[in-house]
Design a protein around this motif. Sequence first.
Motif, PDB file in Angstrom:
ATOM      1  N   ARG A  28       0.835  -1.184   0.000  1.00  0.00           N
ATOM      2  CA  ARG A  28       0.000   0.000   0.000  1.00  0.00           C
ATOM      3  C   ARG A  28       0.870   1.234   0.000  1.00  0.00           C
ATOM      4  NH1 ARG A  28      -1.734  -2.728   4.030  1.00  0.00           N
ATOM      5  NH2 ARG A  28      -1.093  -1.157   5.532  1.00  0.00           N
ATOM      6  N   ALA A  29       0.258   2.351  -0.373  1.00  0.00           N
ATOM      7  CA  ALA A  29       0.992   3.608  -0.397  1.00  0.00           C
ATOM      8  C   ALA A  29       1.372   4.028   1.016  1.00  0.00           C
ATOM      9  CB  ALA A  29       0.137   4.692  -1.049  1.00  0.00           C
ATOM     10  N   GLN A  30       2.408   4.842   1.095  1.00  0.00           N
ATOM     11  CA  GLN A  30       2.820   5.357   2.384  1.00  0.00           C
ATOM     12  C   GLN A  30       1.717   6.233   2.960  1.00  0.00           C
ATOM     13  OE1 GLN A  30       6.337   7.917   2.431  1.00  0.00           O
ATOM     14  NE2 GLN A  30       7.220   6.636   4.019  1.00  0.00           N
ATOM     15  N   ASN A  31       1.680   6.283   4.290  1.00  0.00           N
ATOM     16  CA  ASN A  31       0.686   7.069   5.025  1.00  0.00           C
ATOM     17  C   ASN A  31      -0.726   6.517   4.911  1.00  0.00           C
ATOM     18  OD1 ASN A  31       2.621   8.825   6.047  1.00  0.00           O
ATOM     19  ND2 ASN A  31       2.479  10.176   4.261  1.00  0.00           N
ATOM     20  N   GLN A  32      -0.825   5.241   4.583  1.00  0.00           N
ATOM     21  CA  GLN A  32      -2.076   4.509   4.708  1.00  0.00           C
ATOM     22  C   GLN A  32      -1.870   3.401   5.734  1.00  0.00           C
ATOM     23  OE1 GLN A  32      -3.089   3.014   0.828  1.00  0.00           O
ATOM     24  NE2 GLN A  32      -4.197   4.867   0.273  1.00  0.00           N
ATOM     25  N   LYS A  79      -0.861   6.528  18.774  1.00  0.00           N
ATOM     26  CA  LYS A  79      -0.050   7.750  18.858  1.00  0.00           C
ATOM     27  C   LYS A  79       0.589   8.064  17.507  1.00  0.00           C
ATOM     28  CE  LYS A  79       3.614   9.931  21.598  1.00  0.00           C
ATOM     29  NZ  LYS A  79       4.566   9.746  22.728  1.00  0.00           N
ATOM     30  N   GLN A  80       1.056   7.059  16.799  1.00  0.00           N
ATOM     31  CA  GLN A  80       1.642   7.292  15.481  1.00  0.00           C
ATOM     32  C   GLN A  80       0.607   7.852  14.502  1.00  0.00           C
ATOM     33  OE1 GLN A  80       3.557   3.159  15.470  1.00  0.00           O
ATOM     34  NE2 GLN A  80       4.890   4.265  14.035  1.00  0.00           N
ATOM     35  N   ILE A  81      -0.620   7.354  14.581  1.00  0.00           N
ATOM     36  CA  ILE A  81      -1.671   7.857  13.701  1.00  0.00           C
ATOM     37  C   ILE A  81      -1.955   9.320  14.019  1.00  0.00           C
ATOM     38  CG2 ILE A  81      -4.084   7.600  13.010  1.00  0.00           C
ATOM     39  CD1 ILE A  81      -3.803   4.605  13.705  1.00  0.00           C
ATOM     40  N   ASN A  89       3.975  13.491  10.319  1.00  0.00           N
ATOM     41  CA  ASN A  89       4.966  12.403  10.395  1.00  0.00           C
ATOM     42  C   ASN A  89       4.511  11.233   9.517  1.00  0.00           C
ATOM     43  OD1 ASN A  89       6.064  14.063  12.280  1.00  0.00           O
ATOM     44  ND2 ASN A  89       5.728  12.713  14.032  1.00  0.00           N
ATOM     45  N   PRO A  90       5.393  10.670   8.716  1.00  0.00           N
ATOM     46  CA  PRO A  90       4.985   9.574   7.834  1.00  0.00           C
ATOM     47  C   PRO A  90       4.736   8.283   8.614  1.00  0.00           C
ATOM     48  CG  PRO A  90       7.346   9.921   7.677  1.00  0.00           C
ATOM     49  CD  PRO A  90       6.823  11.047   8.528  1.00  0.00           C
ATOM     50  N   LEU A  91       3.759   7.532   8.160  1.00  0.00           N
ATOM     51  CA  LEU A  91       3.552   6.192   8.685  1.00  0.00           C
ATOM     52  C   LEU A  91       4.457   5.233   7.928  1.00  0.00           C
ATOM     53  CD1 LEU A  91      -0.354   6.050   8.918  1.00  0.00           C
ATOM     54  CD2 LEU A  91       1.260   6.319  10.811  1.00  0.00           C
ATOM     55  N   PRO A  92       4.849   4.135   8.577  1.00  0.00           N
ATOM     56  CA  PRO A  92       5.677   3.157   7.863  1.00  0.00           C
ATOM     57  C   PRO A  92       4.895   2.490   6.735  1.00  0.00           C
ATOM     58  CG  PRO A  92       4.981   2.295   9.989  1.00  0.00           C
ATOM     59  CD  PRO A  92       4.578   3.739   9.965  1.00  0.00           C
ATOM     60  N   LYS A  93       5.633   1.980   5.780  1.00  0.00           N
ATOM     61  CA  LYS A  93       5.010   1.243   4.693  1.00  0.00           C
ATOM     62  C   LYS A  93       4.354  -0.018   5.260  1.00  0.00           C
ATOM     63  CE  LYS A  93       6.207  -0.212  -0.007  1.00  0.00           C
ATOM     64  NZ  LYS A  93       7.327  -0.392  -0.954  1.00  0.00           N
ATOM     65  N   ASN A 263      -7.189   3.113   5.682  1.00  0.00           N
ATOM     66  CA  ASN A 263      -7.338   4.464   6.197  1.00  0.00           C
ATOM     67  C   ASN A 263      -6.096   5.283   5.873  1.00  0.00           C
ATOM     68  OD1 ASN A 263      -9.838   3.894   7.997  1.00  0.00           O
ATOM     69  ND2 ASN A 263      -8.372   2.329   8.615  1.00  0.00           N
ATOM     70  N   THR A 264      -6.256   6.611   5.849  1.00  0.00           N
ATOM     71  CA  THR A 264      -5.121   7.485   5.596  1.00  0.00           C
ATOM     72  C   THR A 264      -4.863   8.351   6.817  1.00  0.00           C
ATOM     73  OG1 THR A 264      -6.390   9.356   4.738  1.00  0.00           O
ATOM     74  CG2 THR A 264      -5.818   7.601   3.181  1.00  0.00           C
ATOM     75  N   ASN A 265      -3.625   8.849   6.914  1.00  0.00           N
ATOM     76  CA  ASN A 265      -3.281   9.653   8.080  1.00  0.00           C
ATOM     77  C   ASN A 265      -3.922  11.034   8.043  1.00  0.00           C
ATOM     78  OD1 ASN A 265      -1.760  10.774   6.032  1.00  0.00           O
ATOM     79  ND2 ASN A 265       0.105  10.974   7.240  1.00  0.00           N
ATOM     80  N   GLN A 266      -4.473  11.440   6.910  1.00  0.00           N
ATOM     81  CA  GLN A 266      -5.147  12.729   6.827  1.00  0.00           C
ATOM     82  C   GLN A 266      -6.669  12.581   6.825  1.00  0.00           C
ATOM     83  OE1 GLN A 266      -3.653  15.722   7.038  1.00  0.00           O
ATOM     84  NE2 GLN A 266      -1.822  14.504   7.432  1.00  0.00           N
TER      85      GLN A 266
END
Length: 605
Positions: A28-32, A79-81, A89-93, A263-266
Amino acid sequence: MKTLTLRKILLSVVITASLTPHLIQPTRAQNQFVALTFHDVRDDVKKQGDHDVYAISTRNLSSFFDWMKANDWTPITLKQIQQAKKLGNPLPKNAVLLCFDDGALSSYLKVFPLLKHYNVPAVFAIPTSWINGNTQAAYEAYGEGNLMTWSQMREMQASGLAEFASHSHDLHHGILANPQQNQKPAAISYQYFPEQHRYETDNEFKQRIYHDLQQSKQVLDKELGGDSQAIIWPYGAVTTEVAEVAKQAGFSMSFSLGQAFTNTNQQTGTYQRALIMGNPTPEQIAGSVRSAGKYVSEPLYPPFRMIHFDLMKLETDLQDESEPSLGRLLQQLEVLKSNVLLIDGLAKPDHQGPYQKAYFPTFHLPQSVDMLSRIAWQARTRVGQLVIVNLPIFPNVYKPDQVVDLARDAARFNPSINSISLDSEQFLDCLWTDQITTFECQNNVKTVLHLQQRIQEAIRPYLDMSSRYFPSLKVSVGQAQARAISQAIHQLQLEDSLLILEIDVLKQPQVLHDLLWAIDQLTDQKKKHIAIHLTTPETLNDVQGQILRQSFLLLREHGIQKLGITPHHLYSGEAIHRQLYSVLSLNDSPMTYKNFNHDSNGAAQ
């Protein structure tokens, strides 16, 4: 109804991501991130047919942890989300949020050792009243003594691998939601008070939810320290309305269940999670996780087999405690293996003049028996139907906006419905005449589409986010040239909506021929958004049955996979089963075929 039974019903009807992937994509794409929902973990879970369909074996869970490690999947924290959303901050792949619901003791005895062994985090959703002594529902679900203690949770939290979220204080149960005694999810249902013969007011409903969530947060913060930020809704049942209440109670993160669990971080609003069921193997879970990266929720994927039913036929039935006609309807749906029930929300007793009453609570029309709540819930939970509520475009010609208010009330008291269909009735008859290009006719089209849009905006706050929802528009097709039908479809079909076209092939056979030509002008994607209903007579003879059967076959040959009959007559159920089963049923196995039962009175339960 016991809570264990209710738990099975409420969770089983959530439309969740299947463990058979729809689409496969390696990453999946980064930040998902995807979120997975587990419940009890036991050593002795059967491969198939375990008494708890939501349990997973310790071996399968451990093997899935091995799979994640081998395939570079990274469990993440709440917390990372939060930091990804607020700070960028980017989420891991290949990020995965692992959730374990209900506070079962196995979370401490089985899951926590695995977290330490693999050094991965997880989130635990706690119904705080269960831990503080309100144990009846928990013991029915997991057995006596099978809940974690606060000291165990503090030990888990101290490891840095366990986060804790609210699963409400005391909303993890059903409440009385209609006069017919149905129990529905407490977090999204307006409570019915039989002694007072009324429902909760808007203010009473919101205050009940707010006080429960506020209490849950206070208990979590006191027992575990910190500032709990996440609400994980019981049964995944949440609406935009109650999600806003949760924010007021101090929860900035909200989690449901559903199909679109990438889900996405935004992302704003509520995140969705996949429900893990049936003790899946690591390969099955992995297939579902892989599919989530490219999976886009497609609520209108085919096929539909639809039955349109007039609730007037059941009105007197609900005065009888055994509800024989409702039971007969449910039995016929089950035997036919249809999957969509379209029901009229308003009554017009003489089929002429204005609509005189509604089948749901509203101030805009007199209320008949609250049939919609009862029948929609029974159809959904007992025979697995998607439920569409059909409302006429102008219930009162002197109040042109009334249908918007009625739709809002229908959704408010029935948040798990799958669609509200705007029935254009005769308002669009000009489409089938030489008046189609006139200003008046085109203005009628604009009025219909505008009302449909307003309905969606009005009901959106009340819809259960874990349910599959799509807007609908119902139009009766008259005698017209093929090109006129094609033009009408082009004007009326919206990208995310279902267009239901009703035709009477018994009286106007030429309409089908012209409609087929119009259908052939559509792309395969647009055909997915078309449903064709054929009018059926109250008494169906063999000749009529053959005409309808051949018509359905032609529609399928031309790529229409959403088919239905309108209206359905209970006493023609045997004839429909005998003559139309082969073209209407979704049953694809002779092992699950059921004969039509003449003797059963079909009492509803």
